[in-house]
Design a protein around this motif. Structure first.
Motif, PDB file in Angstrom:
ATOM      1  N   THR A 161       0.838  -1.198   0.000  1.00 25.12           N
ATOM      2  CA  THR A 161       0.000   0.000   0.000  1.00 25.12           C
ATOM      3  C   THR A 161       0.874   1.250   0.000  1.00 25.12           C
ATOM      4  O   THR A 161       0.654   2.180  -0.764  1.00 25.12           O
ATOM      5  CB  THR A 161      -0.915   0.010   1.248  1.00 25.12           C
ATOM      6  OG1 THR A 161      -1.552  -1.253   1.329  1.00 25.12           O
ATOM      7  CG2 THR A 161      -1.957   1.087   1.161  1.00 25.12           C
ATOM      8  N   ARG A 163       4.012   1.436  -0.911  1.00 30.21           N
ATOM      9  CA  ARG A 163       4.857   1.465  -2.099  1.00 30.21           C
ATOM     10  C   ARG A 163       4.091   1.972  -3.308  1.00 30.21           C
ATOM     11  O   ARG A 163       4.607   2.738  -4.116  1.00 30.21           O
ATOM     12  CB  ARG A 163       5.383   0.052  -2.360  1.00 30.21           C
ATOM     13  CG  ARG A 163       6.214  -0.114  -3.600  1.00 30.21           C
ATOM     14  CD  ARG A 163       7.529   0.622  -3.472  1.00 30.21           C
ATOM     15  NE  ARG A 163       8.397   0.304  -4.598  1.00 30.21           N
ATOM     16  CZ  ARG A 163       8.597   1.094  -5.631  1.00 30.21           C
ATOM     17  NH1 ARG A 163       8.014   2.279  -5.678  1.00 30.21           N
ATOM     18  NH2 ARG A 163       9.401   0.729  -6.619  1.00 30.21           N
ATOM     19  N   ALA A 164       2.849   1.532  -3.432  1.00 29.88           N
ATOM     20  CA  ALA A 164       2.071   1.911  -4.609  1.00 29.88           C
ATOM     21  C   ALA A 164       1.872   3.428  -4.666  1.00 29.88           C
ATOM     22  O   ALA A 164       1.776   4.003  -5.740  1.00 29.88           O
ATOM     23  CB  ALA A 164       0.723   1.206  -4.585  1.00 29.88           C
ATOM     24  N   LYS A 165       1.840   4.033  -3.526  1.00 36.71           N
ATOM     25  CA  LYS A 165       1.583   5.484  -3.504  1.00 36.71           C
ATOM     26  C   LYS A 165       2.868   6.305  -3.466  1.00 36.71           C
ATOM     27  O   LYS A 165       2.808   7.522  -3.554  1.00 36.71           O
ATOM     28  CB  LYS A 165       0.754   5.821  -2.267  1.00 36.71           C
ATOM     29  CG  LYS A 165      -0.648   5.257  -2.333  1.00 36.71           C
ATOM     30  CD  LYS A 165      -1.377   5.581  -1.061  1.00 36.71           C
ATOM     31  CE  LYS A 165      -2.732   4.922  -1.051  1.00 36.71           C
ATOM     32  NZ  LYS A 165      -3.272   4.848   0.300  1.00 36.71           N
ATOM     33  N   ALA A 166       3.984   5.662  -3.265  1.00 34.56           N
ATOM     34  CA  ALA A 166       5.214   6.423  -3.060  1.00 34.56           C
ATOM     35  C   ALA A 166       5.705   7.051  -4.355  1.00 34.56           C
ATOM     36  O   ALA A 166       5.653   6.436  -5.420  1.00 34.56           O
ATOM     37  CB  ALA A 166       6.294   5.517  -2.483  1.00 34.56           C
TER      38      ALA A 166
ATOM     39  N   MET B   1       3.988   1.665 -11.371  1.00 39.71           N
ATOM     40  CA  MET B   1       3.728   1.511  -9.958  1.00 39.71           C
ATOM     41  C   MET B   1       3.800   2.847  -9.231  1.00 39.71           C
ATOM     42  O   MET B   1       3.163   3.049  -8.222  1.00 39.71           O
ATOM     43  CB  MET B   1       4.764   0.553  -9.382  1.00 39.71           C
ATOM     44  CG  MET B   1       4.899   0.646  -7.887  1.00 39.71           C
ATOM     45  SD  MET B   1       5.779  -0.726  -7.268  1.00 39.71           S
ATOM     46  CE  MET B   1       4.742  -2.067  -7.844  1.00 39.71           C
ATOM     47  N   ASN B   2       4.593   3.773  -9.788  1.00 37.61           N
ATOM     48  CA  ASN B   2       4.847   4.977  -9.014  1.00 37.61           C
ATOM     49  C   ASN B   2       3.956   6.155  -9.351  1.00 37.61           C
ATOM     50  O   ASN B   2       4.257   7.275  -9.018  1.00 37.61           O
ATOM     51  CB  ASN B   2       6.290   5.414  -9.226  1.00 37.61           C
ATOM     52  CG  ASN B   2       7.223   4.382  -8.666  1.00 37.61           C
ATOM     53  OD1 ASN B   2       6.944   3.858  -7.609  1.00 37.61           O
ATOM     54  ND2 ASN B   2       8.271   4.066  -9.384  1.00 37.61           N
ATOM     55  N   SER B   3       2.906   5.900 -10.058  1.00 42.66           N
ATOM     56  CA  SER B   3       2.107   7.046 -10.450  1.00 42.66           C
ATOM     57  C   SER B   3       1.276   7.549  -9.288  1.00 42.66           C
ATOM     58  O   SER B   3       0.519   6.835  -8.670  1.00 42.66           O
ATOM     59  CB  SER B   3       1.183   6.658 -11.597  1.00 42.66           C
ATOM     60  OG  SER B   3       0.257   7.681 -11.781  1.00 42.66           O
ATOM     61  N   MET B   4       1.429   8.836  -9.003  1.00 43.32           N
ATOM     62  CA  MET B   4       0.674   9.386  -7.872  1.00 43.32           C
ATOM     63  C   MET B   4      -0.780   9.601  -8.250  1.00 43.32           C
ATOM     64  O   MET B   4      -1.608   9.870  -7.414  1.00 43.32           O
ATOM     65  CB  MET B   4       1.283  10.723  -7.438  1.00 43.32           C
ATOM     66  CG  MET B   4       1.103  11.830  -8.449  1.00 43.32           C
ATOM     67  SD  MET B   4       1.697  13.361  -7.763  1.00 43.32           S
ATOM     68  CE  MET B   4       1.444  14.452  -9.147  1.00 43.32           C
ATOM     69  N   THR B   6      -2.665   7.380  -9.875  1.00 44.84           N
ATOM     70  CA  THR B   6      -3.444   6.146  -9.954  1.00 44.84           C
ATOM     71  C   THR B   6      -3.606   5.522  -8.561  1.00 44.84           C
ATOM     72  O   THR B   6      -2.873   5.832  -7.635  1.00 44.84           O
ATOM     73  CB  THR B   6      -2.764   5.113 -10.865  1.00 44.84           C
ATOM     74  OG1 THR B   6      -1.453   4.916 -10.379  1.00 44.84           O
ATOM     75  CG2 THR B   6      -2.735   5.590 -12.298  1.00 44.84           C
ATOM     76  N   PRO B   8      -3.529   2.489  -5.709  1.00 45.80           N
ATOM     77  CA  PRO B   8      -2.573   1.406  -5.458  1.00 45.80           C
ATOM     78  C   PRO B   8      -2.985   0.128  -6.190  1.00 45.80           C
ATOM     79  O   PRO B   8      -4.173  -0.186  -6.289  1.00 45.80           O
ATOM     80  CB  PRO B   8      -2.633   1.203  -3.944  1.00 45.80           C
ATOM     81  CG  PRO B   8      -3.815   1.958  -3.478  1.00 45.80           C
ATOM     82  CD  PRO B   8      -4.099   3.022  -4.481  1.00 45.80           C
ATOM     83  N   THR B   9      -2.005  -0.552  -6.714  1.00 46.03           N
ATOM     84  CA  THR B   9      -2.294  -1.759  -7.467  1.00 46.03           C
ATOM     85  C   THR B   9      -2.341  -2.995  -6.568  1.00 46.03           C
ATOM     86  O   THR B   9      -2.732  -4.060  -6.998  1.00 46.03           O
ATOM     87  CB  THR B   9      -1.198  -1.998  -8.514  1.00 46.03           C
ATOM     88  OG1 THR B   9       0.042  -1.960  -7.828  1.00 46.03           O
ATOM     89  CG2 THR B   9      -1.231  -0.943  -9.598  1.00 46.03           C
ATOM     90  N   ALA B  10      -1.908  -2.817  -5.329  1.00 47.51           N
ATOM     91  CA  ALA B  10      -1.761  -3.986  -4.464  1.00 47.51           C
ATOM     92  C   ALA B  10      -3.091  -4.679  -4.215  1.00 47.51           C
ATOM     93  O   ALA B  10      -4.100  -4.037  -3.960  1.00 47.51           O
ATOM     94  CB  ALA B  10      -1.170  -3.559  -3.134  1.00 47.51           C
ATOM     95  N   VAL B  12      -4.912  -6.192  -1.641  1.00 50.72           N
ATOM     96  CA  VAL B  12      -4.761  -6.141  -0.195  1.00 50.72           C
ATOM     97  C   VAL B  12      -5.464  -7.329   0.437  1.00 50.72           C
ATOM     98  O   VAL B  12      -6.675  -7.416   0.461  1.00 50.72           O
ATOM     99  CB  VAL B  12      -5.293  -4.807   0.364  1.00 50.72           C
ATOM    100  CG1 VAL B  12      -5.125  -4.759   1.872  1.00 50.72           C
ATOM    101  CG2 VAL B  12      -4.559  -3.658  -0.284  1.00 50.72           C
TER     102      VAL B  12
END
Ligand SMILES: Cc1cc2nc3c(=O)[nH]c(=O)nc-3n(C[C@H](O)[C@H](O)[C@H](O)COP(=O)(O)OP(=O)(O)OC[C@H]3O[C@@H](n4cnc5c(N)ncnc54)[C@H](O)[C@@H]3O)c2cc1C
Ligand code: SF4
Ligand code: FES
Lengths: 383, 289, 159
Positions: A161, A163-166, B1-4, B6, B8-10, B12
């Motif tokens: 979570t 990492r995806a936002k970093a 992955m690092n796009s602010m 979008t 989160p792709t995780a 959960v």
């Protein structure tokens, strides 16, 4: 003057991933403000306890401008250098790991209810980090931890979570430390991908390379100019020099995993085992070490408990304790475990080495143990 | 992955991965001094119906306030409506288990780990060499064989424990024997009333005439015992890849990311606990590894 | 089948006797007799001067030590084809170091130890075959004992 031109040029040049622009150093402040407006916690290098530590940076002035660091085995000193760079000092003992994989996190708490247990899961809060000043080796370290915590068969909720936002802003290294060996590990001194923005700090400007859509969106909102041929040339010359300046080396890095596994009985393990204090510093400072331990803490009535996970280390005696005894009772066996995992079996587990060559384990080892030397010695005697 | 910009792709999966599911203890069977089998049923009916496991896998059992322990599933994989765990009271969690009663709840995560490769060896002779609590991991193998007895050739259980009263599941031996499972037991210590063998499991191989071209060995028990089982197996020309062992290590996560259970390149919780000996051989005789 | 034929058939069923030449086999036969013992019968006792080497043919025989505190302690349970009483072949031990008791109705081949030692001394080739076999028996017994000493299944010591 600069500003004027920029606005003109901006309409001509389309920013894309891969674009290189230059920004005035003061524009970094603008960038910080922008990120904070977007809701990011902006994290960067700050001075804490006479070393660089990563912490919240609210404005440009928070950065350790003009500081340099000196590193050797078991040695780290910060001092004012003869420059004005914001990212002139190398990282201290901590790394970005502490944000993505916090040293301690509550997993859940459970409360007794009608004879059973009712748990409340500690959902990951909406933490958005913008990491500013990520060294190329540390970017590699993040990518390595990605493979540990975000996998097909397992996704760590806390890490993934966050990492995806970093957002990641890299700073390429033009002044490597004496303890760096990133060129052996293929992780530096320049980052080529995996960032939102990468900065190269020249005397008067930052050269900025855009690495993602987010990076484009950010640069669009600050003042920039296309990177001039002159700046690009200066940067590339300095980078060339920087590569040469990384003198610490691991011999034939490709063959290290195989070499280590072929030398598990090497007498050198005894030698290094006799110097190592099993203090765990190297594993805590390492930006890729991921082992953790989990424990319950209970209230006195025994009807409420909280489950917490915390960093562990393969140097801890309890790490391999189990019914019937300890699997690795000696420091020798624990050092061997650390090194063969880090540089050897990690490759089989995760497809690449667990070492990025940042040199932290060399700097923060009170016994001045130098991983590059240990690896080279293991090879020497048997070659 | 690092796009602010979008989300989160995780995926959960917090609930299932780090927090347990709750199960009720429906039965507690004393097996030997300091060892019981607890029978569990998930409180969540749908989960109970979905839950399945293979022989050799384990669960992480959680006791709030005490922690988790890796415990093999010792019951029949084809009857997952009740899940059995045979537990020896040795430490923090397992000793707390000794104080539990029917109706208490306990946390469960799992099943984790690899299974005994029974399907691969249909038609073969199977030697099961177990020591002490190690039979817990192998009892599901026996059940699975009994469920489809004609799929397998000769089946021999070599089982050792400290004393005759420490032999687990001894009341079931006669049923197993009635289904053409040869049961050979041995104990380390016995008084004059004991009619059986004294000594350790590897020596039970001396008593066997095996068709080594067909034989597969599955072993679980103290590591030293397994070393000698391997020794006896290899001495009888059973190939390395047909000797399987289940290893034990300190485990915290069960999913290959706390690091504790590492053995060379392996995470025993995820790549194991069941391995063929050819996988383990490079590390098997190393001290403190 | 008369007693002699019975003896020969029994000895032929012992795999390692198949290594013996006919002449050696006959020599062994001449110093061996068969014994049948009922369950719970003592075959020899600790301290005895009795000097047979036994090969179990049927049944099961317990080898035990006696402790005044713990009573009879089982050391080994011999099954068909197991050798017991091997100390009779060593040069110095001249008395039983443990007791042997049938735990099931059993049948054993009893080889006269004194005669066997004599045969071995006279004929080194035979002696070699016998001693090699005995070395094997002792080695296996030693390995088993070592593993037992480790007390593998003992409860882990507290934490
Ligand atoms: C795949 C697998 C399957 C298993 N299956 C079963 C099973 O079916 N049944 C079963 O009973 N067990 C099984 N085990 C073993 C069980 O998981 C361990 O014995 C576990 O440690 C028990 O947890 P505990 O909290 O009760 O003991 P712990 O508190 O972990 O203590 C266990 C032992 O380790 C020692 N120890 C623990 N921590 C330390 C420390 N910090 N320093 C020194 N010593 C320490 C203790 O003294 C004690 O002897 C299995 C293990 C694995 C890996
Ligand atoms: S190598 Fe150095 S830092 Fe690492 S545990 Fe040993 S003494 Fe501590
Ligand atoms: S138990 Fe955590 S890695 Fe295996």
């Amino acid at each position: 003057m600069h500003t004027h031109k920029v606005i003109e040029l901006m309409t001509e040049m389309n920013l894309t991933i891969g674009s290189k622009v230059s920004i005035q150093k003061s524009e970094l402040n603008h960038l910080i403000t922008l990120l904070r407006d977007f809701g990011y916690e902006t994290i960067g290098p700050k001075i804490h306890n006479q070393a660089i530590s990563y912490a919240v940076v609210e404005q440009l002035e928070d950065l350790p401008q003009g500081y340099s660091s000196e590193q050797e085995r078991g040695y780290y000193r910060l001092h004012k250098g003869n420059h004005n760079r914001y990212f002139g000092a190398a990282p201290g003992s901590d790394s970005w790991k502490k944000f993505l994989f916090p040293p301690r996190s509550t997993l859940f708490s459970a409360e007794r209810e009608n004879g059973g247990w009712n748990e409340t899961i500690n959902r990951e809060e909406n933490k958005k980090f913008a990491f500013m000043g990520v060294r190329p080796c540390d970017l590699s370290a993040i990518n390595i931890q990605d493979r540990v915590f975000i996998r097909e068969d397992y996704v760590d909720p806390i890490y993934s979570t966050r990492r995806a936002k970093a957002l990641i802003i890299v700073v390429n290294c033009l002044h490597p430390s004496s303890t760096c060996f990133c060129t052996s590990m293929g992780s530096g001194p320049q980052a080529t991908s995996g960032f939102d923005l990468s900065l190269t700090e020249l005397e008067d400007v930052f050269l900025v390379e855009i690495g993602s859509d987010a990076g484009i969106a950010l640069v669009q909102q600050i003042e920039w100019a296309p990177a001039s041929a002159n700046y690009l040339q200066i940067a590339s010359k300095k980078m060339e020099k920087s590569m040469q300046a990384v003198t610490r080396k691991i011999d034939d890095p490709q063959s290290v995993p195989e070499m280590l596994l072929a030398n598990l009985d090497h007498p050198h393990w005894d030698e290094v085992g006799s110097r190592c204090l099993s203090c765990t510093n190297c594993t805590l400072a390492c930006p890729t070490c991921f082992c953790w331990e989990v424990e319950d803490s209970t209230n006195l009535a025994g009807n409420r408990t909280q489950r917490t996970r915390a960093w562990d280390s393969c140097f801890n005696l309890s790490y391999a304790a189990q019914a019937g005894g300890n699997i690795r009772p000696t420091t020798r066996s624990r050092y061997r475990q650390w090194l063969t995992h880090k540089m050897g079996t990690w490759v089989e587990q995760f497809g690449e080495s667990g070492c990025v060559g940042c040199g932290r384990c060399i700097v923060w080892c009170p016994a001045k143990i130098d991983i590059t030397e240990e690896v080279n010695s293991l090879r020497e005697v048997t070659a | 992955m690092n796009s602010m910009l979008t989300e989160p792709t995780a995926a959960v999966k917090i609930d299932s991965l780090l927090a347990p599911y709750w199960a009720e203890i429906v039965e507690i069977v004393p097996e030997a001094e300091g060892i019981v089998t607890i029978w569990l049923r998930f409180l969540d009916q749908t989960l109970q119906e979905r839950y399945s496991f293979a022989a050799g896998q384990f669960n992480m059992l959680y006791l709030p306030g005490y922690g988790e322990a890796a415990i093999s599933i010792s019951s029949d994989p084809q009857r997952p409506e009740l899940i059995g765990h045979t537990i020896r009271f040795v430490g923090n969690v397992t000793r707390a288990v000794s104080r539990l009663q029917i109706g208490d709840t306990i946390g469960v995560r799992g099943p984790f780990g690899t299974a005994w490769p029974l399907e691969t060896y249909q038609g073969r002779d199977i030697v099961i060499a177990a020591g002490g609590i190690g039979l817990a991991s192998l009892r599901p193998v026996i059940y699975q064989i009994l469920n489809q007895r004609d799929l397998y050739g000769r089946v021999v259980l070599l089982y050792g424990a400290r004393t005759p009263s420490d032999l687990l599941y001894s009341t079931e031996f006669s049923t197993w024997e009635d289904n053409q499972v040869e049961v050979l037991t041995t104990v380390d210590r016995a008084d004059e009333s004991w009619l059986g063998q004294v000594g350790v499991v590897p020596m039970l191989f001396y008593r066997l005439r095996l068709d080594t071209d067909s034989t597969v060995v599955f072993s679980c028990g103290p590591e030293i015992m397994m070393r000698f089982v391997v020794f006896e197996g290899l001495a009888r020309r059973i190939p390395h890849h047909r000797i399987y062992l289940s290893l034990e290590r300190n485990m915290k996560c069960g999913q290959g990311f706390c690091g504790h259970c590492q053995y060379g390149p392996f995470f025993i919780c995820k790549d194991g606990p069941v391995y063929s000996f050819d996988q383990l051989e490079p590390f098997f005789n190393l001290e403190d590894f | 089948m008369n007693a002699q034929q019975e003896l020969i058939a029994a000895l032929q069923s012992i795999p390692w006797f198949q290594d013996l030449s006919d002449q050696h086999f006959d020599l062994i036969c001449s110093i061996t007799h068969l014994v049948n013992v009922d369950q719970d019968t003592t075959i020899f006792s600790e301290g005895d001067k009795e000097e047979n080497l036994y090969i179990v043919l049927e049944g099961r025989v317990a080898v035990e030590l006696f402790s005044s505190v713990q009573g009879k302690i089982r050391i080994y349970t011999a099954e068909p084809l197991d050798v017991i009483g091997w100390s009779t072949l060593t040069p110095v031990i001249r008395q039983r170091t443990a007791s042997a008791r049938a735990v099931l109705d059993s049948r054993l081949a009893a080889v006269d130890g004194r005669e066997l030692r004599k045969l071995c001394d006279q004929d080194y080739e035979l002696g070699y075959i016998i001693m090699r076999r005995i070395a094997n028996v002792i080695a296996a017994r030693l390995m088993i004992t070592r593993l037992q000493l480790l007390d593998l299944y003992a409860h882990p010591q507290g934490d």
